[in-house]
Write an enzyme that holds these catalytic residues in place. Structure first.
Site, PDB file in Angstrom:
ATOM      1  N   ASP A 106      -0.025   2.272   8.421  1.00  0.00           N
ATOM      2  CA  ASP A 106      -0.522   1.494   9.570  1.00  0.00           C
ATOM      3  C   ASP A 106       0.362   1.573  10.827  1.00  0.00           C
ATOM      4  OD1 ASP A 106      -2.462   0.721   7.793  1.00  0.00           O
ATOM      5  OD2 ASP A 106      -1.694  -1.309   7.499  1.00  0.00           O
ATOM      6  N   ASP A 125       2.521  -0.467  11.722  1.00  0.00           N
ATOM      7  CA  ASP A 125       2.481  -1.795  12.348  1.00  0.00           C
ATOM      8  C   ASP A 125       3.750  -2.608  12.104  1.00  0.00           C
ATOM      9  OD1 ASP A 125       2.076  -2.102   9.646  1.00  0.00           O
ATOM     10  OD2 ASP A 125       0.538  -3.642   9.831  1.00  0.00           O
ATOM     11  N   ARG A 145      -5.584  -2.080   8.842  1.00  0.00           N
ATOM     12  CA  ARG A 145      -5.590  -3.543   8.623  1.00  0.00           C
ATOM     13  C   ARG A 145      -5.784  -4.289   9.943  1.00  0.00           C
ATOM     14  NH1 ARG A 145      -3.762  -5.996   3.878  1.00  0.00           N
ATOM     15  NH2 ARG A 145      -2.379  -4.289   3.416  1.00  0.00           N
ATOM     16  N   GLY A 163       0.835  -1.208   0.000  1.00  0.00           N
ATOM     17  CA  GLY A 163       0.000   0.000   0.000  1.00  0.00           C
ATOM     18  C   GLY A 163       0.864   1.250   0.000  1.00  0.00           C
ATOM     19  N   ASP A 169       5.355  -4.939   5.970  1.00  0.00           N
ATOM     20  CA  ASP A 169       5.913  -6.254   6.321  1.00  0.00           C
ATOM     21  C   ASP A 169       5.819  -7.277   5.192  1.00  0.00           C
ATOM     22  OD1 ASP A 169       3.191  -6.404   6.656  1.00  0.00           O
ATOM     23  OD2 ASP A 169       3.254  -7.307   8.652  1.00  0.00           O
ATOM     24  N   THR A 190       4.314   2.630   5.464  1.00  0.00           N
ATOM     25  CA  THR A 190       2.911   2.201   5.543  1.00  0.00           C
ATOM     26  C   THR A 190       2.190   3.131   6.505  1.00  0.00           C
ATOM     27  OG1 THR A 190       1.392   0.530   6.432  1.00  0.00           O
ATOM     28  CG2 THR A 190       3.642   0.408   7.227  1.00  0.00           C
TER      29      THR A 190
HETATM   30  O1  F6P Z   1      -1.594  -1.332   4.712  1.00  0.00           O
HETATM   31  C1  F6P Z   1      -2.159  -0.117   4.363  1.00  0.00           C
HETATM   32  C2  F6P Z   1      -3.650  -0.250   4.153  1.00  0.00           C
HETATM   33  O2  F6P Z   1      -4.170   1.011   3.800  1.00  0.00           O
HETATM   34  C3  F6P Z   1      -4.415  -0.861   5.325  1.00  0.00           C
HETATM   35  O3  F6P Z   1      -4.654   0.065   6.346  1.00  0.00           O
HETATM   36  C4  F6P Z   1      -5.638  -1.374   4.631  1.00  0.00           C
HETATM   37  O4  F6P Z   1      -6.195  -2.456   5.331  1.00  0.00           O
HETATM   38  C5  F6P Z   1      -5.112  -1.846   3.310  1.00  0.00           C
HETATM   39  O5  F6P Z   1      -3.900  -1.137   3.075  1.00  0.00           O
HETATM   40  C6  F6P Z   1      -6.043  -1.634   2.159  1.00  0.00           C
HETATM   41  O6  F6P Z   1      -5.483  -2.227   1.051  1.00  0.00           O
HETATM   42  P1  F6P Z   1      -5.991  -1.983  -0.459  1.00  0.00           P
HETATM   43  O7  F6P Z   1      -5.499  -0.644  -0.887  1.00  0.00           O
HETATM   44  O8  F6P Z   1      -5.375  -3.090  -1.206  1.00  0.00           O
HETATM   45  O9  F6P Z   1      -7.477  -2.025  -0.401  1.00  0.00           O
END
Ligand code: F6P
Length: 331
Positions: free
Chosen positions: A136, A138, A180, A19, A111, A134
């Site tokens: 997040d 995390d 996430r 992401g 990760d 990221t």
């Molecule tokens: O890891 C970053 C994030 O934005 C998370 O917070 C979220 O769950 C996920 O990516 C969403 O992913 P996508 O853009 O593939 O829908």
């Protein structure tokens, strides 16, 4: 740093994966300009590992990364690459790196991206350095990931706006934020916006507790409330919470707002630009020093390194004290 190692490094690659996060561009710029400073050639791969497999890449010089420090997203674009999860995919990627004479790779991502980097390095003996990017936050081994601060500010701005309408209409809002499987965004933004309840996957909360708190708040004169729900919350999503709450508080006017991908965009904050720039320099210096399979991060204000293995396999803990603080002030 081993000076000879530094001198022998001639060519590295850089990519963004997973992401996107605001500040990734600032990290790319920092990697490229640190290389320019040391006379190292840089190849930027497009769309994460897919670009390495397809050899979709170009040389980046100092001018190629001008005017991007302020921009969200990533100029190298990003992807989650299924092919790279296979040994054959990684073999293709390695062959392309070798063909270009690339001696080390900087991976900016989360990760999942580091898991790929670690496999590539273990299987093919190519040095890799991770930079945590990221929203997040995390990732184990760093206090902050690139993009987290910007996402927090975006959430705070959005929820402040929702609060204006919530108070005007005496409403209860369930607001879902990204993260996430982690509650860093919800917890920190929740404190900053004065949420009545903050629901995160790391902390088990019963719906009864949420409802009791909302009822007590009303009895004590509270006319509107904000409940922040992390998307990974195990009890359910914001819509589910709202529906369940409605059964117990039928006269409360309830609305749901899912902030979604707006949290990933926007110009990076000053904190994210500075962090990204520091980690970009550190990553190149790690390669120059002959190191591999480490992630550069920041701890207690200083740049640090942690093994990629730890960054992948361990989870950063939520600050329980912040939960306690949120509880005290959310009357
Ligand atoms: O890891 C970053 C994030 O934005 C998370 O917070 C979220 O769950 C996920 O990516 C969403 O992913 P996508 O853009 O593939 O829908």
């Amino acid at each position: 740093m081993d000076k000879d190692m530094g001198k022998s490094l001639k060519h590295i690659g850089v990519l963004t994966s997973g992401g996107d996060a605001p500040g990734m561009n600032a990290a790319i710029r920092s990697v490229v300009r640190t290389c320019t400073h040391h006379g190292i050639e840089v190849t930027g791969f497009y769309e994460g590992y897919q670009g390495v497999i397809d050899d979709n890449a170009e040389t980046l010089d100092a001018r190629a990364v001008a005017h991007i420090i302020n921009r969200g997203g990533t100029m190298l674009r990003s992807a989650r690459c299924a092919e790279f999860r296979t040994r054959e995919g990684r073999q293709k990627a390695y062959d392309n790196l070798k063909k270009r004479g690339i001696e080390g790779l900087v991976v900016i991502g989360g990760d999942g991206s580091f898991t790929g980097a670690s496999l590539l390095s273990d299987e093919f003996d190519i040095p890799v350095i991770g930079i945590p990017g990221t929203i997040d936050n995390d990732i184990y081994g760093t206090d902050f990931t690139i993009g987290f601060d910007t996402a927090l500010n975006t959430v705070v701005d959005a929820v402040d706006r929702i609060r204006d309408t919530a108070t005007s209409h005496n409403r209860l809002f369930f607001i879902e934020v990204m993260g996430r499987d982690s509650g860093f965004i919800a917890l920190n933004a929740g404190i900053a916006v004065g949420a009545t309840n903050i629901l995160i996957p790391e902390e088990s909360t019963e719906l009864d507790e949420v409802i009791t708190k909302l009822k007590t708040g009303r009895e004590n004169g509270k006319t509107s409330s904000i409940v922040l729900v992390a998307e990974g919350e195990k009890m359910g999503d914001a819509l589910f919470m709202a529906e369940e709450t409605k059964k117990h508080l039928p006269d409360y006017d309830i609305r749901v707002s899912v902030l979604g991908h707006m949290q990933r965009g926007g110009n990076p904050t000053c904190a994210d630009r500075v962090l990204a720039t520091r980690l970009g320099v550190a990553a190149v210096e790690q390669l120059m020093a002959g190191h591999s399979s480490v992630m550069c991060g920041v701890r207690n204000g200083s740049v640090c390194t942690v093994s990629i293995h730890d960054a992948i396999s361990r989870k950063p803990g939520i600050d329980r004290n912040l939960m306690h603080i949120a509880e005290i002030v959310s009357l």
